[in-house]
Design an enzyme around this catalytic site. Structure first.
Site, PDB file in Angstrom:
ATOM      1  N   SER A 151       0.848  -1.196   0.000  1.00 21.05           N
ATOM      2  CA  SER A 151       0.000   0.000   0.000  1.00 21.05           C
ATOM      3  C   SER A 151       0.878   1.239   0.000  1.00 21.05           C
ATOM      4  O   SER A 151       2.017   1.211   0.490  1.00 21.05           O
ATOM      5  CB  SER A 151      -0.902   0.007   1.236  1.00 21.05           C
ATOM      6  OG  SER A 151      -1.570   1.251   1.375  1.00 21.05           O
ATOM      7  N   TYR A 161      -1.911  -0.174  10.129  1.00 23.66           N
ATOM      8  CA  TYR A 161      -2.053  -0.650   8.755  1.00 23.66           C
ATOM      9  C   TYR A 161      -0.797  -0.335   7.937  1.00 23.66           C
ATOM     10  O   TYR A 161      -0.268  -1.190   7.230  1.00 23.66           O
ATOM     11  CB  TYR A 161      -3.282   0.003   8.114  1.00 23.66           C
ATOM     12  CG  TYR A 161      -3.421  -0.276   6.636  1.00 23.66           C
ATOM     13  CD1 TYR A 161      -3.750  -1.548   6.177  1.00 23.66           C
ATOM     14  CD2 TYR A 161      -3.226   0.737   5.696  1.00 23.66           C
ATOM     15  CE1 TYR A 161      -3.873  -1.809   4.823  1.00 23.66           C
ATOM     16  CE2 TYR A 161      -3.352   0.483   4.341  1.00 23.66           C
ATOM     17  CZ  TYR A 161      -3.677  -0.789   3.907  1.00 23.66           C
ATOM     18  OH  TYR A 161      -3.795  -1.042   2.563  1.00 23.66           O
TER      19      TYR A 161
END
Length: 256
Positions: A151, A161
């Site tokens: 990501s 995350y």
């Protein structure tokens, strides 16, 4: 895709295993690969979603199957790979796509230890377990390729995350080194803001404008942008690329 393109595709009869395959990127990856003749297995913790997606993609005669698999469960991953071996005899493409996403893009202290543990079990250890379980099925198969989904949050981001996706970048480099002698390339994709249906429904307008303002390109990304990256990294066009993370962010990464 025209019939002659289908026949000529280098993906024809290659076997692909895609985690998180019941929806979103995973389903889109399965659609693109199966349309090019690959034999695709969609694995998802939601077995009904995987089966439903497989049935939809198989409607035009493609070879797509769906199965339930929690990537954080070692025995479940082993059983899924056994099913691939039994049905297809081996594996050419592994896409480590399953993950916990936007709701976990928060500081560690806000989520608490048990939630942090779950994020790392899925995003990090899930990638490790699927990769290690797939290894014997991929060794020695020409063009074998693993593609991990990282990501843009892995760059300059210190949330739970973001750190988990930073770990995916590290795993990509480590497994690339470890598996090169076995003929397996390992790369990753780091998507930026991609307007999937889920993102459209959940992302506040202010956040959308903020991210777009940090990109060099003014438009939001689409699933097609990520699918095209996947097809490239899984194909012979990237035969001299391994251990890399391809950032598909509209230039957002340059602002980090």
């Amino acid at each position: 895709m025209a019939d002659n393109e289908f026949q000529d595709s280098e993906f024809r009869d290659r076997v692909a295993f895609i985690t998180g395959g019941g929806r979103g990127f995973g389903k889109a990856f399965g659609a693109a690969l199966s349309a090019r003749g690959a034999r695709v297995v969609l694995a998802d913790i939601d077995g009904e979603a995987a089966t439903s997606a497989a049935a939809e993609l198989s409607a035009n005669g493609a070879d797509v199957t769906g199965l339930a698999c929690d990537v954080a469960d070692e025995s479940g991953v082993a059983a899924a790979m056994d099913a691939v071996a039994t049905r297809h005899g081996g594996l050419d493409i592994l896409v480590n796509n399953a993950g916990l996403h936007a709701a976990y893009n928060r500081p560690f202290h806000e989520l608490g230890l048990s939630t942090v543990q779950r994020v790392f079990d899925v995003n990090v250890m899930g990638t490790v377990m699927c990769t290690m379980a797939a290894h014997p099925l991929m060794t020695g198969r020409p063009g074998a390729a693993i593609v991990n989904i990282s990501s843009s949050a892995a760059y300059g981001n210190h949330t739970v995350y973001g750190v988990s996706k930073l770990a995916v970048r590290g795993l990509t480099m480590s497994f690339a080194r470890e598996y090169a002698a076995d003929g397996i390339r390992v790369n990753a994709i780091a998507p930026g803001l991609i307007l999937t249906d889920t993102v459209r429904a959940e992302l506040p307008e202010a956040d959308l404008k903020r991210v777009l303002g940090q990109q060099l390109l003014s438009r939001a990304g689409s699933e097609t942008d990520i699918v095209d990256a996947l097809l490239y990294l899984a194909s012979s066009k990237s035969a001299f690329i391994t251990g890399e993370t391809l950032r598909v962010t509209g230039g957002f990464a340059l602002s980090a």
